[in-house]
Design a protein around this motif. Structure first.
Motif, PDB file in Angstrom:
ATOM      1  N   PRO A  94       5.169   7.671 -14.062  1.00 32.55           N
ATOM      2  CA  PRO A  94       6.385   8.209 -13.433  1.00 32.55           C
ATOM      3  C   PRO A  94       6.166   9.587 -12.818  1.00 32.55           C
ATOM      4  CG  PRO A  94       6.513   8.373 -15.837  1.00 32.55           C
ATOM      5  CD  PRO A  94       5.304   7.553 -15.524  1.00 32.55           C
ATOM      6  N   GLU A  95       5.137  10.305 -13.285  1.00 30.44           N
ATOM      7  CA  GLU A  95       4.877  11.662 -12.774  1.00 30.44           C
ATOM      8  C   GLU A  95       4.672  11.694 -11.263  1.00 30.44           C
ATOM      9  OE1 GLU A  95       3.277  11.450 -17.020  1.00 30.44           O
ATOM     10  OE2 GLU A  95       3.292  10.196 -15.212  1.00 30.44           O
ATOM     11  N   LEU A  96       4.178  10.598 -10.684  1.00 28.27           N
ATOM     12  CA  LEU A  96       3.930  10.582  -9.243  1.00 28.27           C
ATOM     13  C   LEU A  96       5.223  10.485  -8.447  1.00 28.27           C
ATOM     14  CD1 LEU A  96       1.734  10.662  -7.089  1.00 28.27           C
ATOM     15  CD2 LEU A  96       1.631   8.161  -7.187  1.00 28.27           C
ATOM     16  N   ARG A 147      -5.128  20.079  -3.007  1.00 26.75           N
ATOM     17  CA  ARG A 147      -4.308  18.939  -2.627  1.00 26.75           C
ATOM     18  C   ARG A 147      -4.857  17.691  -3.309  1.00 26.75           C
ATOM     19  NH1 ARG A 147      -4.026  16.924   3.596  1.00 26.75           N
ATOM     20  NH2 ARG A 147      -6.244  16.574   3.143  1.00 26.75           N
ATOM     21  N   ALA A 148      -3.950  16.830  -3.743  1.00 30.25           N
ATOM     22  CA  ALA A 148      -4.319  15.526  -4.300  1.00 30.25           C
ATOM     23  C   ALA A 148      -3.668  14.447  -3.450  1.00 30.25           C
ATOM     24  CB  ALA A 148      -3.846  15.398  -5.746  1.00 30.25           C
ATOM     25  N   THR A 149      -4.467  13.462  -3.021  1.00 30.15           N
ATOM     26  CA  THR A 149      -3.941  12.341  -2.233  1.00 30.15           C
ATOM     27  C   THR A 149      -4.210  11.051  -2.989  1.00 30.15           C
ATOM     28  OG1 THR A 149      -4.383  13.543  -0.182  1.00 30.15           O
ATOM     29  CG2 THR A 149      -3.951  11.182  -0.014  1.00 30.15           C
ATOM     30  N   PHE A 150      -3.162  10.290  -3.220  1.00 38.38           N
ATOM     31  CA  PHE A 150      -3.244   9.020  -3.945  1.00 38.38           C
ATOM     32  C   PHE A 150      -3.130   7.873  -2.939  1.00 38.38           C
ATOM     33  CE2 PHE A 150      -1.566  12.208  -6.790  1.00 38.38           C
ATOM     34  CZ  PHE A 150      -2.213  11.969  -7.997  1.00 38.38           C
ATOM     35  N   PHE A 166      -4.829  -0.825  -7.698  1.00 33.58           N
ATOM     36  CA  PHE A 166      -5.947   0.097  -7.566  1.00 33.58           C
ATOM     37  C   PHE A 166      -5.421   1.373  -6.926  1.00 33.58           C
ATOM     38  CE2 PHE A 166      -9.474   2.032  -5.290  1.00 33.58           C
ATOM     39  CZ  PHE A 166     -10.576   1.862  -6.125  1.00 33.58           C
ATOM     40  N   ILE A 167      -5.567   2.514  -7.625  1.00 31.70           N
ATOM     41  CA  ILE A 167      -5.102   3.799  -7.093  1.00 31.70           C
ATOM     42  C   ILE A 167      -6.285   4.756  -7.026  1.00 31.70           C
ATOM     43  CG2 ILE A 167      -3.474   5.705  -7.301  1.00 31.70           C
ATOM     44  CD1 ILE A 167      -1.752   3.970  -9.102  1.00 31.70           C
ATOM     45  N   ARG A 168      -6.686   5.064  -5.827  1.00 29.68           N
ATOM     46  CA  ARG A 168      -7.747   6.060  -5.620  1.00 29.68           C
ATOM     47  C   ARG A 168      -7.116   7.444  -5.503  1.00 29.68           C
ATOM     48  NH1 ARG A 168     -11.974   5.382  -0.685  1.00 29.68           N
ATOM     49  NH2 ARG A 168     -13.067   4.158  -2.261  1.00 29.68           N
ATOM     50  N   LEU A 169      -7.809   8.441  -6.056  1.00 28.74           N
ATOM     51  CA  LEU A 169      -7.353   9.829  -5.979  1.00 28.74           C
ATOM     52  C   LEU A 169      -8.431  10.669  -5.301  1.00 28.74           C
ATOM     53  CD1 LEU A 169      -5.783  12.437  -6.764  1.00 28.74           C
ATOM     54  CD2 LEU A 169      -6.908  12.297  -9.008  1.00 28.74           C
ATOM     55  N   THR A 170      -8.044  11.407  -4.259  1.00 26.56           N
ATOM     56  CA  THR A 170      -8.961  12.330  -3.605  1.00 26.56           C
ATOM     57  C   THR A 170      -8.428  13.755  -3.726  1.00 26.56           C
ATOM     58  OG1 THR A 170      -9.786  10.708  -2.011  1.00 26.56           O
ATOM     59  CG2 THR A 170     -10.026  13.014  -1.419  1.00 26.56           C
ATOM     60  N   VAL A 173       0.850  -1.192   0.000  1.00 28.01           N
ATOM     61  CA  VAL A 173       0.000   0.000   0.000  1.00 28.01           C
ATOM     62  C   VAL A 173       0.882   1.238   0.000  1.00 28.01           C
ATOM     63  CG1 VAL A 173      -1.893  -1.139   1.200  1.00 28.01           C
ATOM     64  CG2 VAL A 173      -0.128   0.039   2.529  1.00 28.01           C
ATOM     65  N   PHE A 174       0.314   2.351  -0.440  1.00 25.68           N
ATOM     66  CA  PHE A 174       0.977   3.643  -0.252  1.00 25.68           C
ATOM     67  C   PHE A 174      -0.076   4.740  -0.189  1.00 25.68           C
ATOM     68  CE2 PHE A 174       1.189   3.494  -5.013  1.00 25.68           C
ATOM     69  CZ  PHE A 174       0.569   4.711  -5.322  1.00 25.68           C
ATOM     70  N   ARG A 175       0.332   5.873   0.393  1.00 28.94           N
ATOM     71  CA  ARG A 175      -0.495   7.079   0.451  1.00 28.94           C
ATOM     72  C   ARG A 175       0.430   8.266   0.226  1.00 28.94           C
ATOM     73  NH1 ARG A 175      -2.073   6.991   5.566  1.00 28.94           N
ATOM     74  NH2 ARG A 175      -3.827   5.571   5.200  1.00 28.94           N
ATOM     75  N   ILE A 176       0.224   8.984  -0.876  1.00 29.65           N
ATOM     76  CA  ILE A 176       1.088  10.109  -1.238  1.00 29.65           C
ATOM     77  C   ILE A 176       0.221  11.324  -1.542  1.00 29.65           C
ATOM     78  CG2 ILE A 176       2.727  11.001  -2.949  1.00 29.65           C
ATOM     79  CD1 ILE A 176       3.738   8.221  -3.373  1.00 29.65           C
TER      80      ILE A 176
END
Length: 653
Positions: free
Chosen positions: A219-221, A196-199, A183-187, A153-156
């Motif tokens: 790669p942009e992330l 702000r964007a949180t992945f 699966f990558i959720r974006l908020t 998992v990750f949260r960035i």
């Protein structure tokens, strides 16, 4: 009776009633046992269990099994599965309902049924058809899925100053094309007046594989191993629920939500990447609004492989992501509520150009009463109008039903009106269809009372069961936007030949509360002559198209089903020095063209078409008997607002 399993209904429909104060709650709280069989890779789960209890029971039996469902552990199984069941393994395994193999339900007659005894139609309906519409579901048999012993998992988070628009645009382009295991959720939200964007991500594999995949595709992330955490699947459930790493998994057994506040949710579906200019517009509006959040849940993978008709939940192939609009607030009171509701609705409004259309889709588990609510059907009767008006949404359950279920809504209807789904448990869908089916049958019977022979009724009646229904419907559709699988279809198409048939249709429609759509040429730019958000029938003028020219009087009687081309041709046959000022498109229907004004290239010399209409027939009324006010209104007042114009008499300049 309101049925409550976990109480997470976003509009409180499982424990409040907007239709009547006289209701009771059937609470599934005590009906919550879970029996897991790793040998058969399945489990029986009672409807009062919460997702956290399901996950905990599975993890206690196996470290390599799981179930694809939501990320909030206090959500109740009954409502969650009833609406589809959405989670972070959907790209690998689909929705919860795609992994349900049996169920038990008490139907309206009090019978206890399993999948075999209820039949495939009812089983189909209760796996995604929306909560308690068909009976009381007691339990589901679910198929467990396999997961690695360790997942990643990750949260960035990223701020607006960090190449924001390019980052979000790239996310949209690739997120549905990533491997199924990712699966990558974006908020998107606003913090300290900046975007702000949180992945958030779940990867069914190790961190080395994940970083490699991200470098190749996104790669942009800038994802690195330092951002990743490897853990068991059950620990990832806690991570996604924002529990600190190391929290004991027993916390999943708590039925108390982590956050208890006022809230509003809405949903949408994105089919094409929002362009950068559009993203900048949304970012700006979110800063203005401050509070609402916008979350992208990615599609692709298994979701793109399952046909839309496989289950009632139809939003499958062709979507990039499902959107959730989320607003939370702590202040009590109606003033605060209206303020925050309005913020959410504004963001939803601003997103209109960028989301699905015809219909604008919605997710039934994110229930949203803004798009429709069922009230008892009431009828506003007036001798001045052709059709009855449905107060609230009434029969207009169709309106919001197709947003949630697209064309699957109509199969839901049919199932809902059988004995297994009668309206004792209805939340609104069944009533509308049952009423309209009855009204339609009464309408057709009413035609017979006007002494129209049965063979004539058959000749002018086309229903979805008729072999030529599709061809009759399609013949005068001039805008492909309104000829899709999801476009609402008429229950009956009626193309009369005689004035007496028109009279009978209008009278019966008024009597039975049937909405009429009048179509002459089908050129309505928004399809209003042959579509509707509520149940309807089409009165098609196709067969009523004669043109009678009188050169001595320099006039013509033109029936409303004729086209402009047919009118021009008939005038030309009689005279080479006469014409009529109307449109330049020869397939345009006279009825709609004249009633809206009639615009053409002779207008500077002779005015528009209505300036040259001297008579019209409609009870049957002509100009004298209808009076000058109504005659004035039907020459440019718009379509079928005042009655049916059978024919008009234009003069030929």
């Amino acid at each position: 009776m309101k049925i409550r399993s976990g109480g997470h209904d976003y509009e409180g429909v499982s424990y409040v009633s907007f239709d009547t104060p006289h209701f009771f709650i059937l609470d599934m709280f005590n009906f919550r046992s879970i029996h897991v069989s790793i040998q058969h890779e399945s489990a029986w789960v009672q409807a009062g269990a919460i997702l956290g209890e399901v996950y905990y029971k599975i993890a206690n039996k196996s470290k390599t099994h799981a179930f694809p469902a939501g990320v909030c552990p206090t959500v109740g199984v009954g409502g969650h599965f009833g609406g589809g069941g959405y989670g972070n393994m959907m790209r690998k395994y689909g929705l919860s309902i795609d992994n349900i193999v049996d169920a038990k339900i008490v139907d309206v007659n009090g019978k206890l049924l399993d999948r075999k005894s209820m039949g495939e139609d009812l089983f189909w309906a209760i796996t995604g058809g929306g909560g308690s519409s068909y009976g009381v579901v007691l339990s589901y048999k679910i198929k467990l899925v396999r997961v690695p012993e360790k997942v990643t998992v990750f949260r960035i988070s990223r701020r607006y100053s960090e190449n924001f628009a390019d980052l979000i645009y790239s996310y949209q382009r690739i997120v549905a094309e990533l491997p199924k295991e990712l699966f990558i959720r974006l908020t998107l939200d606003v913090v300290n007046n900046t975007n702000r964007a949180t992945f958030y991500a779940l990867f069914l594999g190790n961190s080395k594989e994940l970083v490699s995949t991200m470098k190749s595709n996104f790669p942009e992330l800038g994802l690195a191993r330092i951002h990743c955490f490897e853990m068991s699947w059950i620990e990832s459930v806690l991570f996604w629920t924002n529990f600190p790493i190391g929290t004991p998994i027993e916390v999943l057994l708590s039925r108390v939500p982590q956050v208890f506040t006022h809230l509003k949710r809405k949903s949408d579906f994105v089919k094409d990447p929002i362009p950068k200019q559009g993203l900048e517009f949304i970012f700006e509006k979110m800063v203005e609004l401050k509070t609402p959040m916008l979350t992208f849940n990615p599609y692709g993978g298994r979701m793109g492989e399952i046909p839309m008709w496989e289950k009632p939940f139809p939003h499958r192939q062709g979507n990039i992501a499902k959107l959730q609009y989320a607003t939370n607030w702590d202040e009590d009171g109606e003033e605060a509520e209206n303020y925050y509701l309005n913020l959410t609705r504004l963001l939803y409004y601003y997103m209109t150009p960028f989301v699905s259309k015809d219909p604008r889709g919605a997710f039934v588990c994110y229930r949203d009463l803004d798009i429709g609510i069922y009230h008892d059907i009431m009828m506003k009767k007036s001798t001045n109008y052709i059709n009855l008006t449905m107060i609230g949404d009434g029969v207009g359950a169709v309106n919001y039903g197709v947003k949630y279920f697209k064309d699957n809504f109509y199969r839901d209807w049919d199932i809902g009106t059988t004995d297994n789904g009668k309206n004792s448990y209805n939340q609104g869908k069944v009533y509308g269809e049952k009423y309209f089916k009855t009204a339609t049958n009464s309408f057709l019977q009413c035609l017979s009372s006007f002494k129209i022979p049965n063979d004539q009724i058959l000749n002018i009646t086309h229903t979805p069961k008729s072999s030529n229904y599709a061809s009759v419907l399609d013949y005068y559709i001039r805008n492909c936007r309104f000829n899709t699988l999801t476009t609402p279809k008429p229950t009956v198409i009626l193309p009369p030949f005689q004035e007496s048939q028109f009279q009978a249709i209008v009278n019966c429609a008024k009597k039975e509360g049937i909405q009429l759509r009048t179509r002459s040429g089908g050129h309505d730019y928004e399809g209003l002559s042959y579509t509707s958000k509520t149940a309807f029938v089409i009165l098609d003028m196709f067969n009523y198209r004669s043109v009678d020219i009188n050169m001595d009087e320099e006039t013509a009687w033109v029936q409303a089903g004729a086209t402009i081309g047919e009118l021009y041709y008939k005038i030309w046959e009689k005279s080479k020095v006469h014409a009529f000022p109307a449109g330049v498109c020869p397939t345009m229907g006279v009825g709609g063209h004249f009633s809206g004004g009639g615009y053409g290239n002779l207008m500077r010399k002779y005015g528009i078409s209505v300036d040259n209409v001297v008579e019209a027939r409609g009870r049957i009324l002509d100009r004298k008997s209808m009076g000058e006010d109504l005659f004035w209104a039907i020459r440019g007042g718009g379509g079928a607002s005042f009655g049916l114009q059978n024919q008009t008499s234009p003069c030929s300049p």
